[in-house]
Design an enzyme around this catalytic site. Sequence first.
Site, PDB file in Angstrom:
ATOM      1  N   LYS A  49      63.008  50.466  72.691  1.00 36.66           N
ATOM      2  CA  LYS A  49      63.451  51.864  72.760  1.00 36.66           C
ATOM      3  C   LYS A  49      64.140  52.172  74.102  1.00 36.66           C
ATOM      4  O   LYS A  49      65.181  52.805  74.127  1.00 36.66           O
ATOM      5  CB  LYS A  49      62.257  52.831  72.591  1.00 36.66           C
ATOM      6  CG  LYS A  49      61.502  52.659  71.287  1.00 36.66           C
ATOM      7  CD  LYS A  49      60.425  53.731  71.123  1.00 36.66           C
ATOM      8  CE  LYS A  49      59.263  53.626  72.103  1.00 36.66           C
ATOM      9  NZ  LYS A  49      58.393  52.452  71.936  1.00 36.66           N
TER      10      LYS A  49
ATOM     11  N   ARG B 247      54.612  61.292  69.718  1.00 42.52           N
ATOM     12  CA  ARG B 247      53.733  60.178  69.338  1.00 42.52           C
ATOM     13  C   ARG B 247      52.609  60.628  68.416  1.00 42.52           C
ATOM     14  O   ARG B 247      51.821  59.793  67.969  1.00 42.52           O
ATOM     15  CB  ARG B 247      53.122  59.558  70.591  1.00 42.52           C
ATOM     16  CG  ARG B 247      53.841  58.303  71.098  1.00 42.52           C
ATOM     17  CD  ARG B 247      53.125  57.871  72.354  1.00 42.52           C
ATOM     18  NE  ARG B 247      53.231  56.498  72.698  1.00 42.52           N
ATOM     19  CZ  ARG B 247      54.075  56.010  73.612  1.00 42.52           C
ATOM     20  NH1 ARG B 247      54.942  56.775  74.199  1.00 42.52           N
ATOM     21  NH2 ARG B 247      54.030  54.734  73.935  1.00 42.52           N
TER      22      ARG B 247
ATOM     23  N   ARG C 199      57.392  40.938  79.443  1.00 42.27           N
ATOM     24  CA  ARG C 199      57.778  42.048  80.318  1.00 42.27           C
ATOM     25  C   ARG C 199      56.741  42.258  81.421  1.00 42.27           C
ATOM     26  O   ARG C 199      57.073  42.591  82.551  1.00 42.27           O
ATOM     27  CB  ARG C 199      57.933  43.324  79.481  1.00 42.27           C
ATOM     28  CG  ARG C 199      58.432  44.515  80.277  1.00 42.27           C
ATOM     29  CD  ARG C 199      58.756  45.699  79.382  1.00 42.27           C
ATOM     30  NE  ARG C 199      57.567  46.425  78.979  1.00 42.27           N
ATOM     31  CZ  ARG C 199      57.575  47.489  78.164  1.00 42.27           C
ATOM     32  NH1 ARG C 199      58.700  47.914  77.645  1.00 42.27           N
ATOM     33  NH2 ARG C 199      56.463  48.107  77.849  1.00 42.27           N
TER      34      ARG C 199
ATOM     35  N   ARG D  83      53.296  46.556  85.103  1.00 42.96           N
ATOM     36  CA  ARG D  83      52.516  47.529  84.336  1.00 42.96           C
ATOM     37  C   ARG D  83      51.206  46.910  83.860  1.00 42.96           C
ATOM     38  O   ARG D  83      51.214  45.876  83.178  1.00 42.96           O
ATOM     39  CB  ARG D  83      53.322  48.008  83.116  1.00 42.96           C
ATOM     40  CG  ARG D  83      54.388  49.001  83.454  1.00 42.96           C
ATOM     41  CD  ARG D  83      55.221  49.381  82.250  1.00 42.96           C
ATOM     42  NE  ARG D  83      54.447  49.909  81.123  1.00 42.96           N
ATOM     43  CZ  ARG D  83      54.992  50.483  80.072  1.00 42.96           C
ATOM     44  NH1 ARG D  83      56.316  50.606  79.985  1.00 42.96           N
ATOM     45  NH2 ARG D  83      54.232  50.924  79.093  1.00 42.96           N
TER      46      ARG D  83
ATOM     47  N   ARG E 213      47.353  49.381  72.258  1.00 38.04           N
ATOM     48  CA  ARG E 213      48.548  50.239  72.190  1.00 38.04           C
ATOM     49  C   ARG E 213      49.162  50.174  70.792  1.00 38.04           C
ATOM     50  O   ARG E 213      49.586  51.189  70.242  1.00 38.04           O
ATOM     51  CB  ARG E 213      49.575  49.795  73.242  1.00 38.04           C
ATOM     52  CG  ARG E 213      49.141  50.127  74.657  1.00 38.04           C
ATOM     53  CD  ARG E 213      49.952  49.385  75.690  1.00 38.04           C
ATOM     54  NE  ARG E 213      51.333  49.813  75.748  1.00 38.04           N
ATOM     55  CZ  ARG E 213      52.298  49.099  76.341  1.00 38.04           C
ATOM     56  NH1 ARG E 213      52.027  47.928  76.906  1.00 38.04           N
ATOM     57  NH2 ARG E 213      53.523  49.555  76.376  1.00 38.04           N
TER      58      ARG E 213
END
Length: 191
Positions: A14, A89, A128, A134, A146
């Site tokens: 996204k 969300r 990532r 993160r 998640r």
Amino acid sequence: MLNIVIFGPPGAGKGTQSQLLIDQFNLIHLSTGDILRGEIAQGTELGIKAKSIMDRGDLVPDEVVIGMIRSILEKNPNAKGFIFDGFPRTTVQAESLDQMLNELNTSISTMLSLDVDVDELTKRLLERGKSSGRADDANESIIRNRIKEYNKKTAPLKKFYAKQNKLQSITGVGSVDSIYTKICEAIDQIK
Ligand code: AMP
């Protein structure tokens, strides 16, 4: 106005596709995840509260993210359009967004939903995590949480926008450029 919801599970691409869209269409990018990470970096009260929730891979409360979006919408009355990335969300967030846009005499133009399977998502997020720093990308069980949160609370929004005839599903696998081409074709459909 061109108001796009870019949708999909964590790791669907996204953010990457949003960057291409904002450059081409001159839209304002609203990523609630980026805004929250900014609050954490600045050590604000909101950031301190959000951090532990985000590090677990849970969703922060609706009223927090709705308030953030409201304030950005109010600050940009002359925008050409917005791209909503990671928001809404939940159904409560989607209903609030419709209401906020209605008050501005506008609405969502389309929801572009990127489809990517779970194994590919997990692989991308772990990759990532090596450079993003993160906490929620670094650990497989948090990534699984998640994706679970997404399936339970967020994926039902596809039906919400399908009922409004706004859902367009796009395969989110392949090169960045080939996915972007499909996104542009989907946007052409609504123009
Ligand atoms: P993202 O950068 O979109 O992957 O978001 C990272 C984390 O921020 C999520 O796992 C949530 O904890 C939080 N977050 C971002 N956007 C929202 C939202 N719209 N509603 C609730 N929590 C959110």
